[in-house]
Design an enzyme around this catalytic site. Sequence first.
Site, PDB file in Angstrom:
ATOM      1  N   HIS A   1      91.446   8.044  49.852  1.00  8.85           N
ATOM      2  CA  HIS A   1      90.474   9.124  49.612  1.00  8.85           C
ATOM      3  C   HIS A   1      91.116  10.503  49.500  1.00  8.85           C
ATOM      4  CE1 HIS A   1      87.141   6.430  50.087  1.00  8.85           C
ATOM      5  NE2 HIS A   1      87.408   6.169  51.355  1.00  8.85           N
TER       6      HIS A   1
ATOM      7  N   GLY B   1      87.668  11.368  54.057  1.00  6.02           N
ATOM      8  CA  GLY B   1      87.447  10.002  54.521  1.00  6.02           C
ATOM      9  C   GLY B   1      88.559   9.427  55.375  1.00  6.02           C
TER      10      GLY B   1
ATOM     11  N   HIS C   1      84.816   1.006  50.300  1.00  2.16           N
ATOM     12  CA  HIS C   1      84.588   2.345  49.744  1.00  2.16           C
ATOM     13  C   HIS C   1      85.336   2.504  48.418  1.00  2.16           C
ATOM     14  CE1 HIS C   1      84.070   2.847  54.172  1.00  2.16           C
ATOM     15  NE2 HIS C   1      83.011   3.519  53.769  1.00  2.16           N
TER      16      HIS C   1
ATOM     17  N   HIS D   1      96.393   8.706  67.642  1.00  2.00           N
ATOM     18  CA  HIS D   1      94.989   8.556  68.017  1.00  2.00           C
ATOM     19  C   HIS D   1      94.170   9.670  67.379  1.00  2.00           C
ATOM     20  CE1 HIS D   1      91.563   8.407  71.026  1.00  2.00           C
ATOM     21  NE2 HIS D   1      91.662   7.156  70.598  1.00  2.00           N
TER      22      HIS D   1
ATOM     23  N   LYS E   1      91.403   3.622  63.876  1.00  2.00           N
ATOM     24  CA  LYS E   1      92.277   3.321  65.011  1.00  2.00           C
ATOM     25  C   LYS E   1      93.671   2.897  64.513  1.00  2.00           C
ATOM     26  CE  LYS E   1      88.606   3.177  67.883  1.00  2.00           C
ATOM     27  NZ  LYS E   1      88.210   4.427  68.513  1.00  2.00           N
TER      28      LYS E   1
ATOM     29  N   ASP F   1      85.448  14.231  60.119  1.00  2.00           N
ATOM     30  CA  ASP F   1      85.989  12.956  59.614  1.00  2.00           C
ATOM     31  C   ASP F   1      87.504  12.925  59.677  1.00  2.00           C
ATOM     32  OD1 ASP F   1      83.630  11.773  59.131  1.00  2.00           O
ATOM     33  OD2 ASP F   1      83.720  11.814  56.945  1.00  2.00           O
TER      34      ASP F   1
ATOM     35  N   ARG G   1      82.500  -2.198  61.277  1.00  2.00           N
ATOM     36  CA  ARG G   1      81.770  -1.102  61.933  1.00  2.00           C
ATOM     37  C   ARG G   1      81.156  -0.128  60.923  1.00  2.00           C
ATOM     38  NH1 ARG G   1      84.787   2.803  66.359  1.00  2.00           N
ATOM     39  NH2 ARG G   1      83.114   4.310  66.643  1.00  2.00           N
TER      40      ARG G   1
ATOM     41  N   ASP H   1      88.674  -2.319  49.022  1.00  2.04           N
ATOM     42  CA  ASP H   1      88.045  -1.641  50.164  1.00  2.04           C
ATOM     43  C   ASP H   1      86.535  -1.564  49.890  1.00  2.04           C
ATOM     44  OD1 ASP H   1      87.239   0.862  51.780  1.00  2.04           O
ATOM     45  OD2 ASP H   1      89.343   0.699  52.325  1.00  2.04           O
TER      46      ASP H   1
END
Length: 435
Positions: free
Chosen positions: A135, A143, A172, A17, A25, A93, A265, A170
């Site tokens: 990243h 990231g 990104h 977590h 997540k 981050d 999100r 992705d």
Amino acid sequence: MSKKVSYFYSPDVGNFHYGPGHPMKPHRLSVIHSLVLNYNLHKKMQLYRPYRASVHDMCRFHSEEYIDFLQRVTPQNLQQYTKYLSHFNVGDDCPVFEGLFDFCSMYTGASLEGAIKLNHNSCDIAINWSGGLHHAKKTEASGFCYVNDIVIGILELLKYHPRVLYIDIDVHHGDGVQEAFYLTDRVMTVSFHKYGNYFFPATGDMYEIGAESGRYYSVNVPLREGIDDASYYSVFKPVISAVMEFFQPTAIVLQCGADSLGNDRLGCFSLSTKGHGECVKFVRDLNVPLLTLGGGGYTLRNVARCWTYETSLLVDEDINNEIPYNEYLEYFAPDFTLHPEVVTRQDNANSKQYLEAITKHVYDNLKMVQHAPSVQMQDVPGDALAVQERDAIMKDEADPDVRINQIDEDKMVEPAGEFFDGDKDQDKPDTVPSV
């Protein structure tokens, strides 16, 4: 001809977590695995509880100082490492959480073992949905990514393959992988991503094409927000077809970040699970050894739908749109379907002219590529891990009172047409009806 698929999953990888409120997540991996099992897709592939990457494995790309820090830092001793946090870009981050190094070890080891299986022709396709953290840099986190399992997997593939192609879908830009191979002609990196308005990581302009020996071996397809299935595929297919023609890779690594789906999100594209999967299917049909990895994806239910559907495509198995009963069924309310309708939040800002201009620019650059890489005759380095030795040790330690041990059972693949469930059942009725 059906392909041999290996699937890597550690039962503990979904238990980590990042912290309250953090969009990443790892629990999504448990949900995906549950769907894969309940759709019976595990019967169509070999399952592996993957190897855990060591410090030595990680240091094949990352600096020793950085990996040593990841191994030592914990939420409890954070105070004594305060001065290193900004140096290694660890903080907001990329937080320090319980079991951080174990998490990195699990997802990196799975990508590494997948690459080794491909090198030895033990499978045609290797799947690691916990990987794809594109990243991470040589000496710092970035990231939500700490260890760049993609780079480590590609380095392993390069022991046997003269040319490796990396494809990133992705939302990104795959900046960490591009940076790692920016100066070489043995790896071509191709990234389709949102670019502009300071969208993270603010790299991936179409003029970033590589340097020195790697000039023209970095391909970037910068896209604007709101791109839909048809527009995305109109760029993806010609670009990848041209890359295959000019580069002629002998292995492919595909990062399937699901944050390019509609209503993510953190994302701003409008792809459906079917549209995203169409790209995976296209790469599968190139019939080149393929390492398939996860990546971003921050609306958990949609990530689970997407990667489960793409698992079905990779094993070439049709699955029902209605999600089967599983312990996470309430996540998929109210429709409980695999392919919900995409309700877009924004207009498609990618005009046909813009997409055609990008495709032409990429094609013109690819014409400069020589597909003979600068690789000399040399001894092939040893594998990162002796998989056969490890399996032999585990077999020796297996319970002698069990008829089929867990290792052998996981590797069993059910033959196509062996039996059918439900409506496809071919059993005849007990009595023959009279005419």
